[in-house]
Scaffold this active site. Structure first.
Site, mmCIF file in Angstrom:
data_model
loop_
_atom_site.group_PDB
_atom_site.id
_atom_site.type_symbol
_atom_site.label_atom_id
_atom_site.label_comp_id
_atom_site.label_asym_id
_atom_site.label_seq_id
_atom_site.Cartn_x
_atom_site.Cartn_y
_atom_site.Cartn_z
ATOM 1 N N TYR A 7 0.827 -1.208 0.000
ATOM 2 C CA TYR A 7 0.000 0.000 0.000
ATOM 3 C C TYR A 7 0.861 1.258 0.000
ATOM 4 C CZ TYR A 7 0.737 1.093 4.999
ATOM 5 O OH TYR A 7 1.280 1.438 6.206
ATOM 6 N N ARG A 26 8.469 4.029 -4.696
ATOM 7 C CA ARG A 26 8.474 3.103 -3.551
ATOM 8 C C ARG A 26 7.478 1.973 -3.786
ATOM 9 N NH1 ARG A 26 7.395 5.493 2.329
ATOM 10 N NH2 ARG A 26 5.295 5.725 1.487
ATOM 11 N N HIS A 77 -0.705 -20.838 -0.814
ATOM 12 C CA HIS A 77 0.344 -19.915 -0.384
ATOM 13 C C HIS A 77 1.294 -19.523 -1.515
ATOM 14 C CE1 HIS A 77 -1.110 -21.458 3.407
ATOM 15 N NE2 HIS A 77 -0.386 -20.573 4.084
ATOM 16 N N LYS A 120 6.363 -1.916 2.231
ATOM 17 C CA LYS A 120 5.147 -1.304 2.777
ATOM 18 C C LYS A 120 3.986 -2.282 2.587
ATOM 19 C CE LYS A 120 3.122 3.334 3.153
ATOM 20 N NZ LYS A 120 3.175 3.440 4.602
ATOM 21 N N GLU A 152 12.128 2.660 14.208
ATOM 22 C CA GLU A 152 11.187 3.706 13.757
ATOM 23 C C GLU A 152 9.972 3.683 14.671
ATOM 24 O OE1 GLU A 152 9.721 2.834 9.785
ATOM 25 O OE2 GLU A 152 9.390 0.729 10.279
ATOM 26 N N LEU A 176 10.944 1.550 7.259
ATOM 27 C CA LEU A 176 10.360 1.954 5.983
ATOM 28 C C LEU A 176 11.076 3.223 5.516
ATOM 29 C CD1 LEU A 176 7.943 1.385 3.989
ATOM 30 C CD2 LEU A 176 6.852 3.323 5.108
#
Ligand code: PDD
Length: 260
Positions: A7, A26, A77, A120, A152, A176
């Site tokens: 996302y 990204r 999977h 992300k 972070e 990230l």
């Protein structure tokens, strides 16, 4: 079913997406990491985003974009080829857009997430468990650490100031690569503020003159308390103020930019 997707959260100011190319780069990086072919080119993403902004009346907003693996007729999977990725975009209000510099309080928690935090991923259970733990203790954010070093926040990057020098943890698989983080690094360079990307130990964080967190939805938010420790006499520090002002300047520039 597998949270197999990526996302982005893209802030929009004055009807213009902020650092759109960086967000799309990204997105592309993250999709490549999970071997998911982007269903759209950069230009196509741009057009879709512009349409979404227009349909929502322009102005300030936050765009959420996600790409998941797609629908397959059995639960498996293994990555499936030849299925169409599912794309979802939505716009919501960006409350921070008109806000003054707003400080927050954080708690230190062990970073129990996986080791691919540079992706992300929509699989955010690790982040939300920690964020909710912070909230239950009465804090706005959790600042995370691994092996005594700061990584972070659960939804943000972390910066500290010590002796006039800004420090932020280096970009690696434990954090990230925040777009807001990149903007702050850029602002430091142009404003002549020394910045170093290096490991920050817990003791350095707690002894810092200033601490702030950054993200697309919070911009820059000074941290004035970490658990029982008051940071910088509990007041927003001068470097936080300068960088916030510069950040507002970047936003204002978008007012003059015609969305292409
Ligand atoms: N989160 N680190 C984490 C774990 C994040 O979730 C985010 C942002 C950031 C900052 O990245 P950026 O500056 O590109 O927003 C760092 C978004 C806003 C979210 O999950 O809503």
């Amino acid at each position: 079913m597998f949270a197999d997707g990526i996302y982005e959260v893209i802030p929009v100011y004055h009807g213009n997406p902020f650092r759109l190319n960086d967000h799309l780069n990204r997105l592309q990086y993250c999709l490549e990491q999970i071997k998911l072919t982007s269903p759209y080119s950069s230009e196509q993403w741009q057009t879709i985003i512009e349409q979404l902004i227009e349909r929502n009346g322009g102005g300030h907003m936050s765009i959420y974009l996600q790409v998941t693996r797609g629908v397959h007729d059995e639960r498996d999977h293994l990555y499936k080829e030849n299925i169409t990725p599912t794309v979802l975009l939505m716009a919501s209000p960006l409350t921070v857009a008109e806000q003054p510099l707003t400080s927050c309080k954080a708690t230190l928690l062990a970073d129990t997430r996986w080791q691919h935090c540079d992706i992300k991923s929509i699989a955010l259970l690790g982040n939300i468990m920690l964020r909710n733990q912070a909230q239950a203790k009465g804090y706005d954010e959790a600042i995370l650490h691994r092996d005594g070093k700061i990584t972070e926040g659960t939804t943000s990057n972390v910066f500290i100031v010590n002796g006039g020098i800004v420090y932020t943890p280096p970009q690696n698989n434990y954090i990230l690569g925040g777009i807001t983080r990149d903007v702050i690094i850029e602002i430091c360079h142009t404003a002549g503020v020394e910045i170093q990307q290096q490991c920050i130990h817990i003791e350095q964080l707690l002894a810092a003159d200033e601490v702030w967190i950054s993200s697309s939805s919070r911009e820059i938010s000074p941290v004035i308390q970490i658990d029982d420790k008051i940071i910088g006499h509990g007041k927003v520090g001068p470097i936080s103020k300068t960088l916030f002002a510069e950040f507002q300047h970047f936003k204002r520039q978008l007012l003059a930019t015609k969305s292409k």
